[in-house]
Design a protein around this motif. Structure first.
Motif, PDB file in Angstrom:
ATOM      1  N   VAL A 156       0.843  -1.197   0.000  1.00  0.00           N
ATOM      2  CA  VAL A 156       0.000   0.000   0.000  1.00  0.00           C
ATOM      3  C   VAL A 156       0.878   1.247   0.000  1.00  0.00           C
ATOM      4  N   PHE A 157       1.913   1.238   0.820  1.00  0.00           N
ATOM      5  CA  PHE A 157       2.774   2.410   0.891  1.00  0.00           C
ATOM      6  C   PHE A 157       3.662   2.567  -0.342  1.00  0.00           C
ATOM      7  N   GLU A 158       3.880   1.516  -1.084  1.00  0.00           N
ATOM      8  CA  GLU A 158       4.582   1.649  -2.365  1.00  0.00           C
ATOM      9  C   GLU A 158       3.746   2.485  -3.325  1.00  0.00           C
ATOM     10  N   VAL A 159       2.432   2.277  -3.321  1.00  0.00           N
ATOM     11  CA  VAL A 159       1.529   3.083  -4.143  1.00  0.00           C
ATOM     12  C   VAL A 159       1.575   4.540  -3.689  1.00  0.00           C
ATOM     13  N   VAL A 160       1.511   4.761  -2.392  1.00  0.00           N
ATOM     14  CA  VAL A 160       1.561   6.122  -1.852  1.00  0.00           C
ATOM     15  C   VAL A 160       2.914   6.767  -2.164  1.00  0.00           C
ATOM     16  N   SER A 161       3.981   5.982  -2.113  1.00  0.00           N
ATOM     17  CA  SER A 161       5.321   6.505  -2.413  1.00  0.00           C
ATOM     18  C   SER A 161       5.420   7.006  -3.846  1.00  0.00           C
ATOM     19  N   GLU A 162       4.749   6.332  -4.766  1.00  0.00           N
ATOM     20  CA  GLU A 162       4.745   6.787  -6.156  1.00  0.00           C
ATOM     21  C   GLU A 162       4.127   8.174  -6.260  1.00  0.00           C
ATOM     22  N   ILE A 163       3.087   8.413  -5.478  1.00  0.00           N
ATOM     23  CA  ILE A 163       2.457   9.742  -5.468  1.00  0.00           C
ATOM     24  C   ILE A 163       3.427  10.775  -4.911  1.00  0.00           C
ATOM     25  N   PHE A 164       4.137  10.412  -3.855  1.00  0.00           N
ATOM     26  CA  PHE A 164       5.116  11.332  -3.283  1.00  0.00           C
ATOM     27  C   PHE A 164       6.208  11.650  -4.309  1.00  0.00           C
ATOM     28  N   GLN A 165       6.622  10.674  -5.100  1.00  0.00           N
ATOM     29  CA  GLN A 165       7.618  10.919  -6.136  1.00  0.00           C
ATOM     30  C   GLN A 165       7.055  11.846  -7.209  1.00  0.00           C
ATOM     31  N   GLU A 166       5.823  11.603  -7.636  1.00  0.00           N
ATOM     32  CA  GLU A 166       5.191  12.456  -8.645  1.00  0.00           C
ATOM     33  C   GLU A 166       5.075  13.898  -8.166  1.00  0.00           C
ATOM     34  N   GLU A 167       4.785  14.070  -6.901  1.00  0.00           N
ATOM     35  CA  GLU A 167       4.597  15.398  -6.326  1.00  0.00           C
ATOM     36  C   GLU A 167       5.910  16.008  -5.826  1.00  0.00           C
ATOM     37  N   ASN A 168       7.017  15.304  -6.005  1.00  0.00           N
ATOM     38  CA  ASN A 168       8.338  15.755  -5.542  1.00  0.00           C
ATOM     39  C   ASN A 168       8.352  16.061  -4.052  1.00  0.00           C
ATOM     40  N   ILE A 169       7.820  15.139  -3.264  1.00  0.00           N
ATOM     41  CA  ILE A 169       7.789  15.285  -1.813  1.00  0.00           C
ATOM     42  C   ILE A 169       8.799  14.308  -1.228  1.00  0.00           C
ATOM     43  N   LYS A 170       9.704  14.817  -0.406  1.00  0.00           N
ATOM     44  CA  LYS A 170      10.715  13.986   0.239  1.00  0.00           C
ATOM     45  C   LYS A 170      10.621  14.167   1.745  1.00  0.00           C
ATOM     46  N   ILE A 171      11.045  13.149   2.448  1.00  0.00           N
ATOM     47  CA  ILE A 171      11.066  13.213   3.897  1.00  0.00           C
ATOM     48  C   ILE A 171      12.486  13.564   4.323  1.00  0.00           C
ATOM     49  N   CYS A 172      12.571  14.594   5.120  1.00  0.00           N
ATOM     50  CA  CYS A 172      13.868  15.095   5.553  1.00  0.00           C
ATOM     51  C   CYS A 172      14.110  14.617   6.974  1.00  0.00           C
ATOM     52  N   VAL A 173      15.150  13.829   7.146  1.00  0.00           N
ATOM     53  CA  VAL A 173      15.467  13.330   8.472  1.00  0.00           C
ATOM     54  C   VAL A 173      16.698  14.020   9.042  1.00  0.00           C
ATOM     55  N   LYS A 174      17.038  15.144   8.438  1.00  0.00           N
ATOM     56  CA  LYS A 174      18.172  15.885   8.964  1.00  0.00           C
ATOM     57  C   LYS A 174      17.770  16.626  10.229  1.00  0.00           C
ATOM     58  N   GLU A 175      18.731  17.058  10.946  1.00  0.00           N
ATOM     59  CA  GLU A 175      18.499  17.797  12.175  1.00  0.00           C
ATOM     60  C   GLU A 175      18.393  19.280  11.834  1.00  0.00           C
ATOM     61  N   SER A 176      17.184  19.754  11.635  1.00  0.00           N
ATOM     62  CA  SER A 176      16.957  21.122  11.187  1.00  0.00           C
ATOM     63  C   SER A 176      17.453  22.154  12.183  1.00  0.00           C
TER      64      SER A 176
END
Length: 144
Positions: free
Chosen positions: A13-33
């Motif tokens: 299910v999350f692979e499908v959602v991940s494709e949407i995130f790729q299409e929308e150019n959304i990334k998860i940032c795990v850096k220490e802001s």
């Protein structure tokens, strides 16, 4: 149905959602802001004290570059999900299932079709994932 969902079904299910995130150019940032902001701020301050206006600019640029080199750690949604334990994956999955109440999201084909044809559902899923990642995982979202 959702109470007996397997880890493999959740990941599909999350692979499908991940494709949407790729299409929308959304990334998860795990850096220490906070750490990055502190480094950039200090280098800007030092540059300004030492070199005036030019030093201010140079300090901010050098601080930003240093921060990027030290903390540039972006991951795809599927990478983050694969690193989570089953309980957290299940919690995120249940949040999505609550949005898509009229469809069993473990039917990945129907779920994928729903997301490609229903823009409001797609936006609701993106919004829910972003909120979950921010609130439950304390990570930031970056849109390119």
């Amino acid at each position: 149905m959702t109470s007996t969902v397997s880890r493999q079904q959740i990941v599909k299910v999350f692979e499908v959602v991940s494709e949407i995130f790729q299409e929308e150019n959304i990334k998860i940032c795990v850096k220490e802001s906070l750490k990055g902001g502190l480094i950039t701020g200090i280098s800007t301050l030092v540059g300004g004290l030492v070199g005036g206006r030019t030093g201010l600019l140079a300090g901010s640029v050098l601080g930003t570059i240093a921060t990027l080199q030290m903390t540039s750690n972006y991951k795809s949604l599927i990478q983050v999900i694969n690193e989570l334990n089953y309980d957290v994956q299940k919690k995120m999955f249940d949040a999505l299932q609550n949005i898509a109440t009229n469809i069993d999201i473990t039917d990945v084909i129907k779920f994928g079709m729903l997301l490609t044809t229903n823009q409001s559902m797609k936006q609701a899923i993106i919004f829910e994932i972003i909120n979950f990642v921010r609130n439950e995982l304390s990570m930031e979202i970056v849109r390119s």
